[in-house]
Motif scaffolding. Structure first.
Motif, short mmCIF file in Angstrom:
data_model
loop_
_atom_site.label_atom_id
_atom_site.label_comp_id
_atom_site.label_asym_id
_atom_site.label_seq_id
_atom_site.Cartn_x
_atom_site.Cartn_y
_atom_site.Cartn_z
N VAL A 1 49.84 -0.36 -1.06
CA VAL A 1 48.66 0.04 -1.60
C VAL A 1 48.04 -1.34 -2.39
O VAL A 1 47.14 -1.88 -2.38
N VAL A 2 48.98 -2.17 -3.22
CA VAL A 2 48.65 -3.10 -3.99
C VAL A 2 48.23 -4.24 -3.08
O VAL A 2 47.25 -4.80 -3.48
N ASP A 3 49.05 -4.34 -1.87
CA ASP A 3 48.74 -5.62 -0.98
C ASP A 3 47.20 -5.46 -0.15
O ASP A 3 46.47 -6.15 -0.19
N LYS A 4 47.31 -3.97 0.30
CA LYS A 4 45.98 -3.72 1.27
C LYS A 4 44.89 -3.52 0.51
O LYS A 4 43.62 -3.63 0.98
N ALA B 1 47.71 6.14 -7.18
CA ALA B 1 46.91 5.95 -5.91
C ALA B 1 46.79 7.23 -5.29
O ALA B 1 47.78 7.83 -5.20
N LEU B 2 45.66 7.54 -4.52
CA LEU B 2 45.47 8.69 -3.76
C LEU B 2 45.31 7.96 -2.15
O LEU B 2 44.31 7.53 -2.19
N ALA B 3 46.37 8.13 -1.46
CA ALA B 3 46.27 7.04 -0.27
C ALA B 3 46.88 8.13 0.88
O ALA B 3 47.71 8.89 0.71
N ASP B 4 46.17 7.76 2.23
CA ASP B 4 47.05 8.14 3.30
C ASP B 4 47.25 6.84 3.67
O ASP B 4 47.06 5.89 4.03
N PHE B 5 48.39 7.07 4.81
CA PHE B 5 49.21 6.18 5.48
C PHE B 5 49.05 6.25 7.23
O PHE B 5 50.16 6.62 7.65
N LEU C 1 43.63 3.29 -8.88
CA LEU C 1 43.16 3.14 -10.31
C LEU C 1 44.20 2.09 -11.29
O LEU C 1 45.42 2.25 -11.24
N THR C 2 43.69 1.21 -11.89
CA THR C 2 44.37 0.17 -12.81
C THR C 2 43.64 0.20 -13.96
O THR C 2 42.83 1.17 -14.27
N ALA C 3 44.47 -0.11 -14.91
CA ALA C 3 43.97 -0.05 -16.34
C ALA C 3 42.56 -0.99 -16.42
O ALA C 3 41.92 -0.90 -17.53
N GLN C 4 42.30 -1.82 -15.31
CA GLN C 4 41.20 -2.69 -15.41
C GLN C 4 39.95 -2.22 -14.49
O GLN C 4 39.05 -2.44 -14.68
N ALA C 5 40.33 -1.46 -13.19
CA ALA C 5 39.22 -1.27 -12.26
C ALA C 5 39.84 0.14 -11.49
O ALA C 5 40.75 0.49 -11.40
N LEU C 6 38.86 0.45 -10.77
CA LEU C 6 38.81 1.58 -9.80
C LEU C 6 38.70 1.01 -8.36
O LEU C 6 37.64 0.12 -8.19
N TYR C 7 39.67 1.16 -7.35
CA TYR C 7 39.61 0.71 -6.21
C TYR C 7 39.54 1.73 -5.13
O TYR C 7 39.68 2.71 -5.17
N GLY C 8 39.01 1.26 -3.99
CA GLY C 8 38.73 2.15 -2.75
C GLY C 8 38.76 1.34 -1.62
O GLY C 8 38.48 0.01 -1.26
N LYS C 9 39.43 1.94 -0.26
CA LYS C 9 39.27 1.11 0.69
C LYS C 9 39.28 2.12 1.81
O LYS C 9 39.97 3.40 1.72
N ASP C 10 38.51 2.15 2.84
CA ASP C 10 38.49 2.59 3.97
C ASP C 10 39.19 2.23 5.09
O ASP C 10 39.54 0.82 4.93
N GLU D 1 38.48 -1.58 6.54
CA GLU D 1 37.31 -1.89 5.92
C GLU D 1 38.09 -2.85 4.75
O GLU D 1 39.12 -2.80 4.55
N SER D 2 37.17 -3.82 4.10
CA SER D 2 37.79 -4.56 2.99
C SER D 2 37.68 -3.79 1.90
O SER D 2 36.81 -2.63 1.70
N PRO D 3 38.44 -3.76 1.03
CA PRO D 3 38.52 -2.76 -0.25
C PRO D 3 37.34 -3.23 -1.14
O PRO D 3 36.87 -4.17 -0.92
N LEU D 4 37.08 -2.08 -2.17
CA LEU D 4 36.07 -2.16 -3.05
C LEU D 4 36.77 -2.15 -4.41
O LEU D 4 37.56 -1.38 -4.69
N ARG D 5 36.19 -3.10 -5.41
CA ARG D 5 36.60 -2.84 -6.63
C ARG D 5 35.28 -2.84 -7.90
O ARG D 5 34.54 -3.43 -7.53
N ILE D 6 35.71 -1.89 -8.61
CA ILE D 6 34.61 -1.56 -9.54
C ILE D 6 35.54 -1.70 -10.92
O ILE D 6 36.34 -0.75 -11.37
N ALA D 7 34.89 -2.70 -11.96
CA ALA D 7 35.56 -2.76 -13.08
C ALA D 7 35.32 -1.48 -14.06
O ALA D 7 34.25 -0.87 -13.96
N LEU D 8 36.35 -0.96 -14.73
CA LEU D 8 36.11 0.07 -15.28
C LEU D 8 35.15 0.20 -16.36
O LEU D 8 34.47 1.41 -16.59
N GLU D 9 34.67 -0.84 -16.95
CA GLU D 9 33.30 -0.82 -17.68
C GLU D 9 32.31 -0.43 -17.14
O GLU D 9 31.36 0.17 -17.58
N ARG D 10 32.32 -0.74 -15.76
CA ARG D 10 30.99 -0.20 -14.94
C ARG D 10 30.98 1.33 -14.41
O ARG D 10 30.16 1.72 -13.75
N VAL D 11 31.95 1.70 -14.56
CA VAL D 11 32.42 3.05 -14.06
C VAL D 11 31.94 4.37 -15.15
O VAL D 11 32.45 4.20 -16.24
#
Length: 333
Positions: A230-233, A245-249, A260-269, A272-282
């Motif tokens: 998950v960290v890599d992909k 992480a809530l993930a399927d393999f 979720l990290t302490a700094q950001a919310l991540y998503g990946k389809d 597709e390339s991953p999406l990162r949203i800084a927590l202050e923007r969530v």
């Protein structure tokens, strides 16, 4: 653990006097409402507390008590609720011979839905509780939504020997006005209670919904390899600590889902390339799960894919947990 409901009278006797008074009044109101709707011809599936004059079942008090024990007591929505009406039937496990309540159980504060049963498996998970609406006018849409989501109409229709659509319609004709009567009583007496926000723990959420391989807890050493993928992909930034992480393999394309990290919310389809949203923007309250259950809607960015194998019952608790954790992390920033 064994849960016991001896009788409605004993149940009320264990409640505070004011709650007990409401229980007696609500029981009478629900009984009057259900009996007035006898033309719906669902008497074989309708059970009231301590009912000794049931037209179809001599063991009606036991049927009602077992529904309470299996559907309400293991996982109460609020606790100290007053069971008022069971609309459903019993299914039998071929291996153990035990009966399992299937259907909808109305308490004074919620409806519990149980539609998970197979004749060869162990007991189903606890029923899911749904808080009653605040207005009697909303009872019809509330009940319609629950009935539309009910997954075992085929089994129930087989027991009732009638088409699924007709059975669902008649269940709504009984349940909606009964719920409206309970909510109207609350409006008259100020007796409807607010749902207390549950504080979710990751390990409890994983255990409650059997989600070890989907909702990944970094505290579980057996998941280190999956979490590393998950960290890599997801291209999680160096120095960020993964909260979960809530993930399927799938076989191809690597893991996908949300993390979720302490700094950001991540998503990946997938692919597709991953999406990162800084927590202050969530905005936690803006997060929603899409109608089909396959997307996390953020309100400001493209949707994030959710695992295809995510259990439907896990969706709402996971969303509440995600919102809770984002608020917690934001408060520490």
């Amino acid at each position: 653990m064994s849960f016991v409901f001896s009788s409605f009278t004993d149940h009320l006797g264990a409640l505070p006097p004011e709650r007990s008074r409401h229980g007696d009044a609500l029981r009478a109101r629900v009984q009057q409402q259900v009996q007035a709707l006898s033309q719906s011809d669902l008497s074989g599936f309708s059970f009231l507390p301590d009912q000794t004059d049931h037209p179809d079942h001599e063991d009606a008090p036991q049927v009602f008590a077992q529904a309470v024990e299996q559907m309400y007591l293991p996982k109460p929505w609020l606790g100290d609720e007053i069971p008022l009406f069971f609309l459903g039937y019993h299914a039998m496990n071929r291996l153990s011979g035990k009966r399992t309540s299937q259907g909808l159980l109305l308490t004074d504060q919620a409806i519990y839905v149980q539609d998970d049963f197979t004749v060869l498996s162990a007991a189903p998970p606890p029923a899911q509780g749904h808080a009653l609406p605040a207005r009697a006018d909303d009872a019809s849409s509330f009940v319609s939504t629950l009935l539309a989501r009910y997954k075992a109409w085929k089994d129930w229709a087989g027991v009732a020997d009638e088409p699924e659509a007709e059975l669902r319609k008649r269940c709504g004709e009984v349940l909606a006005p009964t719920v409206a009567a309970v909510v109207a009583y609350h409006a008259e007496n100020g007796s409807q209670r607010q749902v207390q926000q549950r504080e979710w723990k990751l390990a409890e959420l994983v255990a409650d919904y059997g989600a070890t391989d989907t909702l990944l807890d970094p505290a579980n050493p057996k998941l280190a390899k999956k979490l590393g993928k998950v960290v890599d992909k997801f291209q999680i930034a160096a120095g960020e600590t993964l909260q979960f992480a809530l993930a399927d393999f799938p076989l191809f394309g690597g893991p996908y889902g949300v993390a979720l990290t302490a700094q950001a919310l991540y998503g990946k389809d997938l692919m597709e390339s991953p999406l990162r949203i800084a927590l202050e923007r969530v905005e936690p309250r803006a997060l929603q799960i899409g109608e089909k259950g396959d997307q996390l809607l953020t309100g400001s960015t493209p949707p994030m894919a959710l695992p295809a194998h995510m259990k439907e019952a896990l969706r709402a608790p996971f969303l509440a947990f995600l919102q809770q954790e984002i608020v917690r992390l934001q408060s520490r920033a």
